[in-house]
Design a protein around this motif. Structure first.
Motif, mmCIF file in Angstrom:
data_model
loop_
_atom_site.group_PDB
_atom_site.id
_atom_site.type_symbol
_atom_site.label_atom_id
_atom_site.label_comp_id
_atom_site.label_asym_id
_atom_site.label_seq_id
_atom_site.Cartn_x
_atom_site.Cartn_y
_atom_site.Cartn_z
ATOM 1 N N THR A 267 0.082 -18.842 3.618
ATOM 2 C CA THR A 267 -0.890 -18.836 4.905
ATOM 3 C C THR A 267 -1.323 -17.172 4.731
ATOM 4 N N ASP A 268 -2.100 -17.072 5.889
ATOM 5 C CA ASP A 268 -2.637 -15.728 6.103
ATOM 6 C C ASP A 268 -1.748 -14.980 6.794
ATOM 7 N N ILE A 269 -0.485 -15.546 7.257
ATOM 8 C CA ILE A 269 0.622 -14.608 7.878
ATOM 9 C C ILE A 269 1.194 -14.010 6.694
ATOM 10 N N ALA A 270 1.532 -14.656 5.540
ATOM 11 C CA ALA A 270 2.281 -14.178 4.244
ATOM 12 C C ALA A 270 1.165 -13.042 3.959
ATOM 13 N N ARG A 271 0.011 -13.360 3.942
ATOM 14 C CA ARG A 271 -0.814 -12.330 3.054
ATOM 15 C C ARG A 271 -1.028 -11.043 3.968
ATOM 16 N N ALA A 272 -1.002 -11.074 5.201
ATOM 17 C CA ALA A 272 -1.062 -9.835 6.044
ATOM 18 C C ALA A 272 0.378 -9.124 5.777
ATOM 19 N N LYS A 273 1.647 -9.746 5.577
ATOM 20 C CA LYS A 273 2.780 -9.140 5.321
ATOM 21 C C LYS A 273 2.631 -8.372 4.024
ATOM 22 N N ALA A 274 1.928 -9.149 2.958
ATOM 23 C CA ALA A 274 1.754 -8.244 1.621
ATOM 24 C C ALA A 274 0.742 -7.139 1.830
ATOM 25 N N GLN A 275 -0.032 -7.439 2.780
ATOM 26 C CA GLN A 275 -1.033 -6.035 3.010
ATOM 27 C C GLN A 275 -0.235 -4.981 3.719
ATOM 28 N N HIS A 276 0.615 -5.545 4.581
ATOM 29 C CA HIS A 276 1.561 -4.247 4.991
ATOM 30 C C HIS A 276 2.459 -3.639 4.131
ATOM 31 N N ILE A 336 6.992 5.392 10.630
ATOM 32 C CA ILE A 336 5.703 4.553 10.635
ATOM 33 C C ILE A 336 6.107 3.139 10.586
ATOM 34 N N THR A 337 5.707 2.305 11.613
ATOM 35 C CA THR A 337 5.897 0.796 11.875
ATOM 36 C C THR A 337 4.667 0.056 12.058
ATOM 37 N N MET A 338 4.750 -0.818 11.030
ATOM 38 C CA MET A 338 3.715 -1.643 10.943
ATOM 39 C C MET A 338 3.904 -2.972 11.555
ATOM 40 N N VAL A 510 8.009 -6.697 12.125
ATOM 41 C CA VAL A 510 8.208 -5.217 11.835
ATOM 42 C C VAL A 510 8.398 -4.806 10.306
ATOM 43 N N ILE A 511 7.504 -3.884 9.904
ATOM 44 C CA ILE A 511 7.834 -3.364 8.579
ATOM 45 C C ILE A 511 8.116 -1.902 8.822
ATOM 46 N N ASN A 512 9.044 -1.296 8.355
ATOM 47 C CA ASN A 512 9.184 0.101 8.202
ATOM 48 C C ASN A 512 8.430 0.902 7.126
ATOM 49 N N GLY A 513 7.923 2.161 7.315
ATOM 50 C CA GLY A 513 7.223 2.464 6.181
ATOM 51 C C GLY A 513 7.902 3.170 4.959
ATOM 52 N N SER A 514 9.131 3.303 5.383
ATOM 53 C CA SER A 514 9.995 3.808 4.262
ATOM 54 C C SER A 514 10.701 2.807 3.494
#
Length: 528
Positions: A267-276, A336-338, A510-514
């Protein structure tokens, strides 16, 4: 970062107006549109990060200034605009920047990349939208993505170039906002939805992303199994990687960013996660890369970025962008938080999504109140401003109660306005009346008042019901004290507040930048 049900894509004849989706066949045009969306997204992200890391490399300001295009910041109705962000105790003010990816095919280069000849020079759409929030003290940064097919209310907008006025729309996909006078209408739409004041926008087209990915030497990405995004019926980006970490650049970077079939549930949700994941890795790579110390490489990056940029006047030259870059550089990667705006599928419009009741409003409140989404802020003491004008006697406070329990997914609870009006009468507010003629949609219960002389009355009502004073708001949309019973109070006579809960909703992903351990899960049907 689009959101459509699994296995569905837009049909070509519905592209311009955001039509529905159908399962099965994936036309060539749709595959090209995915590639364009990724190009736009990547160019946008790269441009922002470049500006945040490469300030010292701008060696020829005047030339770069000529590259930058400008447009009006907010072209919506004034009544829909959010109040400016408040300064903290040190006098520092947060910055909110809306990042927009446009699908405009208004040049030979964009047309070549975008294809779809039938849409040349048609109204552009904001297929990528990210709100970048830089905290007032510059210790942290939050990014909130909104799915392109989110149904929102788009306010009235006026094109600053032609003077054409576009009437307000209800429950329309958010990416249509860009074609209603320009990026200023997308800004206005965000402010109307979130009540967050937006200081600037940066709009990016999709040119140059492959060369930019090459210029920084590749970005490390991870998969937990061998992946080949290719199915027997033509689905997939063509991405082929071995298990583990790979530095992707050029076409391979493009494939990573457009991959939906092969990641998690396709799904596009997984794609967004990969982009983040890609964005965070790219931030780290840019900040660590020796390439950025090479003036020639830096110049190429800056040239591409500024050619792709359209900004508001407040960011309309390289000097201003450089000042912004210095502010962005203050934030360590670990702060940084995505996130993605909490959402759910619409029950009335197949293939579209709506803000998730409660969670979306909470996320917007955290941004609005400058609370870090990584949860690392010091606990703040609750502050409320009590009216200096005393309230009238309870039996002389006139208050109108309205039913706002309707949401995009649930019908209104019948009789809620009457029930709360009777509750108030029982507490001695004998002039409380229910407005049974109006059904509203309000995520959180709110008390509005039109002028300062009624603030004390509104706060007295709030105190009697246990509603926090932060939910008492001045508004010119009401003529007297008005209590709107929201979707957070659908039953009972006791209001329960979550005001002190400043944790980011789990649904915000949430995905953390580090976090260097991020690794995409591969769908077993796409391994090799």
């Amino acid at each position: 970062m689009s959101l459509t049900p699994q296995g569905q894509d837009r049909v070509p004849e519905q592209r311009r107006h955001g039509g529905g989706a159908r399962p099965g066949h994936v036309p060539d045009g749709d595959r090209k549109r995915r590639r364009r969306r990724v190009l736009r997204w990547s160019a946008m992200v790269l441009a922002v990060v470049i500006l945040g890391t490469a300030g010292a490399g701008y060696l020829y300001y005047q030339h770069l200034n000529a590259n930058i295009k400008k447009d009006d910041l907010n072209i919506g109705d004034k009544k829909d605009r959010a109040a400016e962000s408040k300064a903290n105790e040190a006098g520092q003010t947060p910055l909110n920047i809306l990042l927009i990816g446009s699908d405009a095919r208004n040049s030979k280069e964009n047309q070549k990349l975008g294809g779809a000849k039938d849409t040349y020079n048609t109204a552009p759409r904001a297929d990528v939208q990210m709100l970048l929030h830089l905290s007032a003290d510059r210790t942290n940064m939050s990014v909130v993505s909104m799915p392109r097919d989110t149904l929102v209310d788009i306010p009235q907008c006026t094109d600053p170039d032609t003077g054409k006025s576009y009437s307000a729309l209800t429950s329309e996909i958010t990416n249509d906002s860009l074609g209603r006078g320009g990026p200023g209408c997308t800004v206005a739409t965000w402010e109307k939805l979130t009540d967050i004041h937006i200081d600037h926008f940066m709009m990016i087209d999709f040119a140059g992303v492959v060369s930019m990915a090459d210029a920084i030497g590749g970005v490390p990405v991870c998969v937990d199994a061998n992946i080949h995004s290719k199915s027997s019926d033509g689905h997939g980006s063509g991405l082929k990687l071995k298990k583990g970490t790979t530095y992707v650049k050029g076409v391979q970077a493009l494939q990573w960013l457009r991959t939906r079939y092969g990641f998690e549930d396709n799904t596009d949700i997984a794609r967004a996660k990969a982009q983040h994941q890609y964005m965070n890795a790219m931030v780290r790579q840019l900040r660590e890369s020796a390439t950025l110390s090479n003036p020639n490489e830096l110049r190429k990056l800056a040239e591409t970025a500024t050619n792709a940029l359209t900004v508001d006047d407040g960011l309309g030259n390289v000097a201003k962008l450089y000042d912004l870059s210095k502010e962005l550089k203050k934030v360590p990667t670990k702060r940084i938080t995505m996130t993605t705006m909490p959402w759910q599928y619409s029950t009335t419009n197949s293939g579209r999504v709506v803000p998730r009741p409660g969670d979306a409003a909470k996320l917007f409140r955290l941004v609005r109140e400058d609370i870090a989404l990584d949860g690392k802020d010091k606990k703040r003491s609750a502050k409320t401003t009590t009216s200096s004008d005393p309230a009238a006697a309870d039996n002389r406070i006139a208050v109108q109660v309205q039913n706002g329990t309707r949401s995009s997914t649930r019908l209104a609870v019948t009789g809620r306005a009457g029930a709360i009006a009777r509750l108030l009468v029982g507490k001695g507010f004998t002039e409380a009346v229910a407005d049974s003629s109006t059904i509203l949609s309000e995520d959180e219960t709110v008390i509005r008042y039109p002028s300062a002389d009624l603030q004390g009355d509104a706060q007295r009502i709030a105190k009697s019901l246990g509603i926090p004073l932060s939910s008492v708001k001045k508004s010119t949309d009401v003529s007297g004290v008005t209590l709107v019973v929201g979707a957070d109070w659908r039953s009972g006579t006791k209001y329960t507040t979550t005001e002190d809960d400043d944790t980011t909703p789990a649904s915000a992903q949430v995905i953390n930048g580090s976090d260097k351990k991020q690794c995409m899960h591969v769908n077993p049907n796409y391994t090799w």
